[in-house]
Motif scaffolding. Structure first.
Motif, PDB file in Angstrom:
ATOM      1  N   SER A 131     -17.536  18.135  21.138  1.00 40.51           N
ATOM      2  CA  SER A 131     -17.555  17.424  22.183  1.00 40.51           C
ATOM      3  C   SER A 131     -18.130  16.138  22.437  1.00 40.51           C
ATOM      4  O   SER A 131     -16.836  15.516  23.435  1.00 40.51           O
ATOM      5  CB  SER A 131     -18.295  18.000  22.474  1.00 40.51           C
ATOM      6  OG  SER A 131     -19.140  17.984  24.060  1.00 40.51           O
ATOM      7  N   SER A 132     -18.134  14.783  21.802  1.00 38.76           N
ATOM      8  CA  SER A 132     -18.157  13.702  21.785  1.00 38.76           C
ATOM      9  C   SER A 132     -17.640  12.954  22.056  1.00 38.76           C
ATOM     10  O   SER A 132     -16.926  11.973  22.597  1.00 38.76           O
ATOM     11  CB  SER A 132     -19.527  13.189  21.068  1.00 38.76           C
ATOM     12  OG  SER A 132     -20.960  13.872  21.094  1.00 38.76           O
ATOM     13  N   TRP A 133     -15.644  12.828  20.782  1.00 42.15           N
ATOM     14  CA  TRP A 133     -14.952  12.715  20.055  1.00 42.15           C
ATOM     15  C   TRP A 133     -13.892  12.378  21.654  1.00 42.15           C
ATOM     16  O   TRP A 133     -13.329  11.674  21.863  1.00 42.15           O
ATOM     17  CB  TRP A 133     -14.227  12.783  19.317  1.00 42.15           C
ATOM     18  CG  TRP A 133     -13.276  12.473  18.751  1.00 42.15           C
ATOM     19  CD1 TRP A 133     -12.162  12.678  18.994  1.00 42.15           C
ATOM     20  CD2 TRP A 133     -13.170  11.384  17.948  1.00 42.15           C
ATOM     21  NE1 TRP A 133     -11.741  11.283  18.699  1.00 42.15           N
ATOM     22  CE2 TRP A 133     -11.787  10.737  18.113  1.00 42.15           C
ATOM     23  CE3 TRP A 133     -14.723  10.191  17.190  1.00 42.15           C
ATOM     24  CZ2 TRP A 133     -11.801  10.201  17.015  1.00 42.15           C
ATOM     25  CZ3 TRP A 133     -14.285   9.463  16.472  1.00 42.15           C
ATOM     26  CH2 TRP A 133     -12.603   8.740  16.104  1.00 42.15           C
ATOM     27  N   GLN A 134     -13.640  13.627  21.934  1.00 42.77           N
ATOM     28  CA  GLN A 134     -12.767  13.564  23.618  1.00 42.77           C
ATOM     29  C   GLN A 134     -13.846  13.861  24.726  1.00 42.77           C
ATOM     30  O   GLN A 134     -12.488  14.013  25.550  1.00 42.77           O
ATOM     31  CB  GLN A 134     -12.830  15.636  23.433  1.00 42.77           C
ATOM     32  CG  GLN A 134     -12.105  15.880  22.144  1.00 42.77           C
ATOM     33  CD  GLN A 134     -11.337  17.380  22.492  1.00 42.77           C
ATOM     34  OE1 GLN A 134     -12.100  18.316  23.008  1.00 42.77           O
ATOM     35  NE2 GLN A 134     -10.304  18.002  21.638  1.00 42.77           N
ATOM     36  N   GLU A 135     -15.173  13.130  25.151  1.00 44.95           N
ATOM     37  CA  GLU A 135     -15.755  12.892  26.288  1.00 44.95           C
ATOM     38  C   GLU A 135     -15.178  11.852  27.186  1.00 44.95           C
ATOM     39  O   GLU A 135     -14.365  10.927  26.358  1.00 44.95           O
ATOM     40  CB  GLU A 135     -17.323  12.970  26.074  1.00 44.95           C
ATOM     41  CG  GLU A 135     -17.911  12.875  27.919  1.00 44.95           C
ATOM     42  CD  GLU A 135     -17.324  14.058  28.447  1.00 44.95           C
ATOM     43  OE1 GLU A 135     -17.208  13.648  28.808  1.00 44.95           O
ATOM     44  OE2 GLU A 135     -17.670  15.221  28.114  1.00 44.95           O
ATOM     45  N   TYR A 136     -14.542  12.183  28.088  1.00 44.49           N
ATOM     46  CA  TYR A 136     -14.065  10.799  28.828  1.00 44.49           C
ATOM     47  C   TYR A 136     -15.111  10.736  30.073  1.00 44.49           C
ATOM     48  O   TYR A 136     -14.749   8.785  29.988  1.00 44.49           O
ATOM     49  CB  TYR A 136     -12.173  11.239  29.389  1.00 44.49           C
ATOM     50  CG  TYR A 136     -12.243  10.286  30.239  1.00 44.49           C
ATOM     51  CD1 TYR A 136     -11.143   9.208  29.696  1.00 44.49           C
ATOM     52  CD2 TYR A 136     -12.366  10.175  31.691  1.00 44.49           C
ATOM     53  CE1 TYR A 136     -10.779   8.681  31.042  1.00 44.49           C
ATOM     54  CE2 TYR A 136     -11.872   9.418  32.412  1.00 44.49           C
ATOM     55  CZ  TYR A 136     -11.313   8.688  32.292  1.00 44.49           C
ATOM     56  OH  TYR A 136     -10.426   7.480  32.678  1.00 44.49           O
ATOM     57  N   PHE A 137     -15.025  11.344  30.749  1.00 39.48           N
ATOM     58  CA  PHE A 137     -15.879  11.063  31.502  1.00 39.48           C
ATOM     59  C   PHE A 137     -17.500  10.175  31.812  1.00 39.48           C
ATOM     60  O   PHE A 137     -18.142   8.795  32.189  1.00 39.48           O
ATOM     61  CB  PHE A 137     -16.438  12.253  32.317  1.00 39.48           C
ATOM     62  CG  PHE A 137     -16.821  11.842  34.069  1.00 39.48           C
ATOM     63  CD1 PHE A 137     -16.275  11.395  34.681  1.00 39.48           C
ATOM     64  CD2 PHE A 137     -18.745  12.543  34.130  1.00 39.48           C
ATOM     65  CE1 PHE A 137     -17.220  10.995  36.279  1.00 39.48           C
ATOM     66  CE2 PHE A 137     -19.144  11.947  35.825  1.00 39.48           C
ATOM     67  CZ  PHE A 137     -17.726  11.355  36.839  1.00 39.48           C
ATOM     68  N   VAL A 138     -17.962  10.387  30.594  1.00 42.06           N
ATOM     69  CA  VAL A 138     -19.603   9.742  29.953  1.00 42.06           C
ATOM     70  C   VAL A 138     -18.909   9.043  29.721  1.00 42.06           C
ATOM     71  O   VAL A 138     -19.945   7.117  29.975  1.00 42.06           O
ATOM     72  CB  VAL A 138     -21.194  10.496  29.111  1.00 42.06           C
ATOM     73  CG1 VAL A 138     -21.269   9.860  29.159  1.00 42.06           C
ATOM     74  CG2 VAL A 138     -21.056  12.131  30.211  1.00 42.06           C
ATOM     75  N   PRO A 139     -18.598   8.495  29.184  1.00 39.57           N
ATOM     76  CA  PRO A 139     -18.043   7.199  28.294  1.00 39.57           C
ATOM     77  C   PRO A 139     -17.309   5.757  29.151  1.00 39.57           C
ATOM     78  O   PRO A 139     -17.708   4.963  29.216  1.00 39.57           O
ATOM     79  CB  PRO A 139     -16.985   7.866  26.910  1.00 39.57           C
ATOM     80  CG  PRO A 139     -17.176   8.282  26.576  1.00 39.57           C
ATOM     81  CD  PRO A 139     -17.615   9.226  28.237  1.00 39.57           C
ATOM     82  N   LEU A 140     -16.734   6.407  30.032  1.00 35.66           N
ATOM     83  CA  LEU A 140     -16.568   5.806  31.269  1.00 35.66           C
ATOM     84  C   LEU A 140     -17.309   5.221  32.487  1.00 35.66           C
ATOM     85  O   LEU A 140     -17.637   3.767  32.173  1.00 35.66           O
ATOM     86  CB  LEU A 140     -15.337   6.914  32.255  1.00 35.66           C
ATOM     87  CG  LEU A 140     -14.550   5.908  32.683  1.00 35.66           C
ATOM     88  CD1 LEU A 140     -13.371   4.525  32.891  1.00 35.66           C
ATOM     89  CD2 LEU A 140     -13.572   6.867  33.711  1.00 35.66           C
TER      90      LEU A 140
END
Length: 281
Positions: A210-219
């Protein structure tokens, strides 16, 4: 009445047909994962002319070098590893403590808390991003590594329910023996926690993926510091205004899949056991 048994290794027309159909379905399911792997070894021109063909006519490794250095993908990969490992470790610890308390202790509002945790699982990330953003900003961690890690660790509800189910399935005698020895909350938890290796592995796989594929939060949490971007956000570097480096993009996607595959291979022996043990209750 005689019952017919299918001997191991004996092929029948029905089993052959079923095997062929399953292989075809498996290939269709794996095709989206195989496409970037084989396309990473093609030139951009060959990718546009290859159609649905997977096998490269001329193998090349230039795409990986361009993805690693030119697009600063090495930095994004290191950032993703730091975020995913740290947030996964925090998720395991927080979910284990919460699940242990919910499974072994009775307190007012405990059942309501379980319902709330289950209900929050169906809420999209976008609905909670503003309060999380405000909280991270108020403690001065916006555009920092720890800010991204804490934001990625916010979704521990499902892992908490997994630990709760697994702790509830552990025999009560073990807890009674710890209580007789005078062990308190944390000491008992420290002795029981190693028994939950399957659920730890399950939570680690789910949390890391989940953390590796997350896009919205790191952006959102790295807008002011692009050097802290992750792999999923860094993939945008291959998309220009009027063109797309599709071969470099395929190489970057292939590199991004390697850590997830390694994590799953390392923990997969406990994965099914952990899910099964979590629903015994």
């Amino acid at each position: 009445m005689r019952t017919s048994r299918l001997r191991p290794g004996r092929w029948t027309p029905a089993s052959i047909v079923v095997t062929i159909v399953l292989l075809a379905v498996s290939f269709l399911w794996l095709y989206p994962f195989l496409w970037p792997v084989f396309s990473a070894f093609k030139s951009s021109q060959e990718m546009y002319n290859a159609g649905f063909s997977l096998w490269p006519q001329q193998w090349t490794g230039e795409n990986f070098g361009r993805a690693w250095s030119t697009a600063s993908f090495s930095r994004y990969l290191i950032n993703s590893v730091i975020y995913s490992v740290s947030s996964t470790a925090l998720t395991v610890v927080a979910a284990a403590l919460a699940g242990y308390a919910l499974a072994r202790y009775r307190f007012p509002g405990g059942r309501l808390l379980n319902i709330l945790i289950l209900g929050f699982l169906f809420m999209p990330t976008a609905t909670s991003i503003l309060p999380v953003f405000d909280l991270i900003d108020s403690i001065g961690l916006l555009n920092t590594i720890w800010g991204v890690i804490l934001a990625l660790t916010s979704g521990v509800g499902f892992s908490t329910l997994l630990f709760r189910g697994y702790f509830a399935a552990i025999p009560q005698e073990l807890f009674d023996a710890a209580a007789i020895d005078g062990a308190g909350f944390l000491r008992t938890f420290r002795h029981i926690f190693p028994l939950t290796r399957p659920i730890i592995a399950t939570t680690a796989i789910l949390g890391f993926t989940s953390s590796w594929q997350e896009y919205f939060v790191p952006l959102i949490f790295t807008l002011g510091n692009p050097e802290l971007r992750t792999v999923s956000v860094g993939l945008r570097a291959f998309t220009q205004q009027y063109s797309v480096d599709i071969s470099g993009f395929a190489a970057a996607v292939t590199l991004s899949m390697i850590p997830i595959v390694l994590v799953f291979v390392f923990f997969q022996r406990y994965f099914v056991e952990g899910l099964a043990g979590a629903i015994k209750d």
